[in-house]
Structures are given as structure tokens and as C-alpha cells.
Write a protein that holds these residues in place. Structure first.
Motif, PDB file in Angstrom:
ATOM      1  N   GLN A  43       0.822  -1.206   0.000  1.00 30.68           N
ATOM      2  CA  GLN A  43       0.000   0.000   0.000  1.00 30.68           C
ATOM      3  C   GLN A  43       0.860   1.261   0.000  1.00 30.68           C
ATOM      4  O   GLN A  43       0.498   2.264  -0.623  1.00 30.68           O
ATOM      5  N   LYS A  44       1.990   1.226   0.699  1.00 24.31           N
ATOM      6  CA  LYS A  44       2.868   2.396   0.718  1.00 24.31           C
ATOM      7  C   LYS A  44       3.413   2.687  -0.682  1.00 24.31           C
ATOM      8  O   LYS A  44       3.480   3.848  -1.107  1.00 24.31           O
TER       9      LYS A  44
ATOM     10  N   TYR B   6       2.784   5.251  -6.485  1.00 28.31           N
ATOM     11  CA  TYR B   6       2.828   4.860  -7.901  1.00 28.31           C
ATOM     12  C   TYR B   6       1.546   4.152  -8.368  1.00 28.31           C
ATOM     13  O   TYR B   6       1.589   3.344  -9.295  1.00 28.31           O
ATOM     14  N   ARG B   7       0.424   4.451  -7.752  1.00 29.84           N
ATOM     15  CA  ARG B   7      -0.806   3.708  -8.074  1.00 29.84           C
ATOM     16  C   ARG B   7      -1.148   3.781  -9.561  1.00 29.84           C
ATOM     17  O   ARG B   7      -1.499   2.772 -10.182  1.00 29.84           O
ATOM     18  N   ARG B   8      -1.098   4.962 -10.160  1.00 29.69           N
ATOM     19  CA  ARG B   8      -1.477   5.085 -11.571  1.00 29.69           C
ATOM     20  C   ARG B   8      -0.572   4.263 -12.473  1.00 29.69           C
ATOM     21  O   ARG B   8      -1.028   3.594 -13.407  1.00 29.69           O
TER      22      ARG B   8
ATOM     23  N   VAL C  84      -1.047  -3.645 -13.361  1.00 31.16           N
ATOM     24  CA  VAL C  84      -0.085  -4.714 -13.068  1.00 31.16           C
ATOM     25  C   VAL C  84      -0.698  -5.682 -12.063  1.00 31.16           C
ATOM     26  O   VAL C  84      -1.194  -5.272 -11.008  1.00 31.16           O
ATOM     27  N   ASP C  85      -0.691  -6.965 -12.398  1.00 33.44           N
ATOM     28  CA  ASP C  85      -1.095  -8.002 -11.447  1.00 33.44           C
ATOM     29  C   ASP C  85       0.067  -8.179 -10.459  1.00 33.44           C
ATOM     30  O   ASP C  85       1.103  -8.766 -10.802  1.00 33.44           O
TER      31      ASP C  85
ATOM     32  N   GLY D 240      10.624  -1.013  -9.950  1.00 36.72           N
ATOM     33  CA  GLY D 240      11.699  -1.372  -9.030  1.00 36.72           C
ATOM     34  C   GLY D 240      11.315  -1.201  -7.573  1.00 36.72           C
ATOM     35  O   GLY D 240      11.612  -2.053  -6.728  1.00 36.72           O
ATOM     36  N   GLU D 241      10.628  -0.082  -7.274  1.00 39.26           N
ATOM     37  CA  GLU D 241      10.192   0.148  -5.893  1.00 39.26           C
ATOM     38  C   GLU D 241       9.235  -0.947  -5.443  1.00 39.26           C
ATOM     39  O   GLU D 241       9.330  -1.440  -4.310  1.00 39.26           O
ATOM     40  N   MET D 242       8.300  -1.298  -6.289  1.00 42.13           N
ATOM     41  CA  MET D 242       7.338  -2.322  -5.903  1.00 42.13           C
ATOM     42  C   MET D 242       8.016  -3.669  -5.692  1.00 42.13           C
ATOM     43  O   MET D 242       7.707  -4.407  -4.741  1.00 42.13           O
ATOM     44  N   LEU D 243       8.964  -4.002  -6.541  1.00 41.01           N
ATOM     45  CA  LEU D 243       9.662  -5.283  -6.393  1.00 41.01           C
ATOM     46  C   LEU D 243      10.501  -5.330  -5.123  1.00 41.01           C
ATOM     47  O   LEU D 243      10.365  -6.235  -4.293  1.00 41.01           O
TER      48      LEU D 243
END
Length: 366
Positions: free
Chosen positions: A101-102, A107-109, A114-115, A155-158
């Protein structure tokens, strides 16, 4: 209900944070007691531990990192922390949803189509070979499959959310300058992250409540949430409430605490302490009035290193070449100036490997 004033809370905070008296405990025990140290700036934990431990030697922390007893990873509030390995493995799963969630909050948009479960599986599969990779390396390997999101968002999400990773040395070693390279946390530590409790209970959340209060209490539920970033702890607090004692602060808010935790006399003398950037003694609370005036609340968030005088933020400091430079936020008495200079000399000696003990205290603002 007993009311604890700002000075009483200050002294309790200093005692819990090992800032009232330097502790004579092993470095690993200190890291665990503090529930980790914020470490996005790699050298800052060394100053944090120097201010808290007697005869702290940077080589000891280096050894703990190299031998994988402590780990650098994203956890509380999605920030990089230096934590005991057992705590990372025990706490990581409890933070997974918050970490997602953070990142989505920023970067939600870009990540809307992305699954995330599919991306997480691909990221884990990529890292399963045990090779250390930067976030950019990971994104390059997966970009053909997910070409739409920006590389930074992917990259941040990973790295910060989907794939539990450890940052490998030499990143985080004393005086080392190295980029961030990541390996799977399970590969690095030789054990999988502990799974959530199968019965839907929350033993990890309850443990976090106890551990937080041991290192930061007395504190409100809002303080607890501000420290860890987790929204889902009211049930954990309720589950352990019978173990706790309660107080009120001067604004009438309920403070939770462990019954046998130290709450020193408010008149206990507090020595000068130099804190690193982003120190959790300040950032570990929603209401930071116990240690920093409202006018200066943003200093630590902005990455300023601060000096505690009588337990409160009274100056900032920085290292320039071989000199520790202290900038007071208010006028200092001769005794205060002398105490700051003395402790600054010790810090200068620590930072320089005993090559210099120079300190300069600049004039206070008019």
C-alpha cells in the motif's frame, strides 16, 4: 489515572532508547532491543549505536552484517532498517500488505494494470538463483513482460514490497561506499520468512506491541502506528491490554506501557547525546513533543542530525572534513556549550578513527 508530563515521558524515552546511560550490552542485543535502527543512510546506525553503547566498535557491527546476524531491508514505514535477522524473518509477513500500500500510494497510476501477485512470483523466480542484483537489474530482466510502468515504480514495488530481500555488504559497512544489491531474504538467511498464523490470530502483532513499548513506551496507539506504519494493530493492542498499565499524557491521551519497564524520575540528569539522521528516538512517535519542540519537529524528517541537551533537541550537527560542527537552535549556557564540545570531541574522534577530535560550536541564532 496517573498523568505523565512531557519531562517524565522524555526520561522514559531516553531510558528505553539507551540514551540516558550508555548500555553495556552486545551490539546484536542492542539492535534487537531497539527494534532495529533506521538505515536508509548507511553510516547513520554506527553513530546511533555509538551514542547508546559503551565502547562501541564499528567492526563488531560490520561482522554482524557479514555473518548475516543483522540485515538491511525495507520494513517499518517502508523505510530501510537495520534489524536482527530473527526479527526480519518473524515480522516481514506482517508488513507485506502495508509495504504494498505504501508503494501504491506513490505509484498507483503507473501500477494500476499490473497483477502484483504475478509480478511478485516473477520477481522471486528471478532472484531464486541467489545472485545479488540491483533494482535496475531486476527491472531490466522483467521489463519486456511489464513494459508499461515506469522503471522506478516497478523497481520500488519489487524491492520495497513484493520480494523480501536483504541488501548485501559492502552496503552498510563502516566507511564503505557501495550501491544497493539485493538477494532473497530466505537465501541470505537460510530460512523462509515466517508465515502468518494459520488460525487468523496475530501473535506477531502482539509481539510488536510489546517490543515497541519496551523500546519506546509509554506511548499511544497512534505512536505505535506511526512507528511501524501498520494500520491493523488495534486487535493486537486489545489482546495484550490486560498485560499493560495505562497512563495519561498532559493532553489527556491514553498511554500504554509494560508494567515493569523503566520510568525514571523526571529530574534524572540527561547527558548530551548526538543522534544520527532519521533516528527513531524522534521518528518513533506520532507526537514527538516529548523530545523535540514543535518548531523543530521537521528536522529529523529532513535528515538533520541533532544534539540532545537535557534530553531535548537543542542543536544540529554535521561532519566537515575532520571537524564536527554543531549549530545550536537556542542560546547555550557556558556549561551547556562545554558539555556539547566535550561530547563533540568524542564523536569527532570516533568518526575519524582517532585522527582528529576537532569540534566547532557555531553561534546560536540571534
Amino acid at each position: 489515572m496517573t498523568v505523565l508530563g512531557s519531562r517524565a515521558l522524555n526520561r522514559a524515552t531516553l531510558a528505553r532508547q539507551l540514551l540516558l546511560d550508555r548500555a553495556d550490552v552486545p551490539v546484536l542485543d542492542a539492535v534487537a532491543h531497539l527494534c532495529g535502527l533506521q538505515a536508509q543512510e548507511p553510516q547513520e546506525p554506527f553513530v546511533g549505536l555509538w551514542s547508546r553503547l559503551r565502547a562501541f566498535a564499528p567492526a563488531v557491527l560490520d561482522d554482524l552484517l557479514i555473518r548475516r546476524h543483522v540485515v538491511r531491508t525495507h520494513l517499518m514505514r517502508r523505510t530501510v532498517h537495520l534489524l536482527a535477522a530473527d526479527d526480519v524473518l518473524g515480522w516481514r509477513a506482517r508488513h507485506d500488505a502495508m509495504l504494498r500500500q505504501k508503494v501504491l500510494g506513490t505509484y498507483r497510476r503507473e501500477l494500476d494494470d499490473v497483477d502484483l501477485d504475478e509480478l511478485a512470483s516473477a520477481g522471486r523466480a528471478l532472484m531464486a538463483d541467489g545472485e545479488a542484483r540491483s533494482a535496475a537489474d531486476m527491472v531490466r530482466a522483467l521489463a519486456t513482460r511489464w513494459p508499461a510502468p515506469g522503471r522506478r515504480a516497478l523497481g520500488e514495488m519489487l524491492v520495497a514490497a513484493l520480494v523480501p530481500v536483504a541488501q548485501t555488504p559492502p552496503r552498510g559497512l563502516w566507511r564503505a561506499k557501495a550501491g544497493v544489491h539485493n538477494v532473497l531474504l530466505s537465501s541470505w538467511l537460510g530460512r523462509d520468512v515466517d508465515p502468518p498464523a494459520p488460525d487468523g490470530s496475530d501473535p506477531v502483532g502482539q509481539a510488536l506491541v510489546r517490543r515497541y513499548l519496551a523500546a519506546f513506551g509509554p506511548a499511544t496507539s497512534s505512536d505505535l502506528r506511526a512507528w511501524c506504519g501498520l494500520a491493523g494493530l488495534p486487535a493486537a493492542v486489545a489482546a495484550v491490554r490486560e498485560e499493560l498499565v495505562t497512563f495519561r499524557d498532559e493532553a489527556g491521551r491514553e498511554l500504554l506501557d509494560l508494567p515493569d519497564a523503566p520510568r525514571p524520575d523526571p529530574d534524572t540528569p540527561a547527558p548530551v547525546r548526538f543522534l544520527p539522521a532519521f533516528d527513531n528516538a524522534i521518528l518513533g512517535y506520532q507526537d514527538r513533543a516529548r523530545i523535540v519542540d514543535t518548531a523543530h519537529r521537521g528536522l529529523s524528517v529532513a535528515g538533520e542530525r541533532v544534539v540532545l541537551l537535557d534530553g531535548r533537541v537543542a542543536a544540529t550537527w554535521k561532519a566537515e572534513a575532520d571537524t564536527v560542527v554543531v549549530a545550536p537552535l537556542r542560546s547555550l549556557s557556558p556549561a551547556e556549550r562545554s558539555a556539547v564540545a566535550e561530547q563533540g570531541q568524542e564523536l569527532s574522534s570516533f568518526l575519524s578513527g582517532r585522527d582528529s577530535d576537532r569540534v566547532r560550536v557555531v553561534a546560536a541564532p540571534g
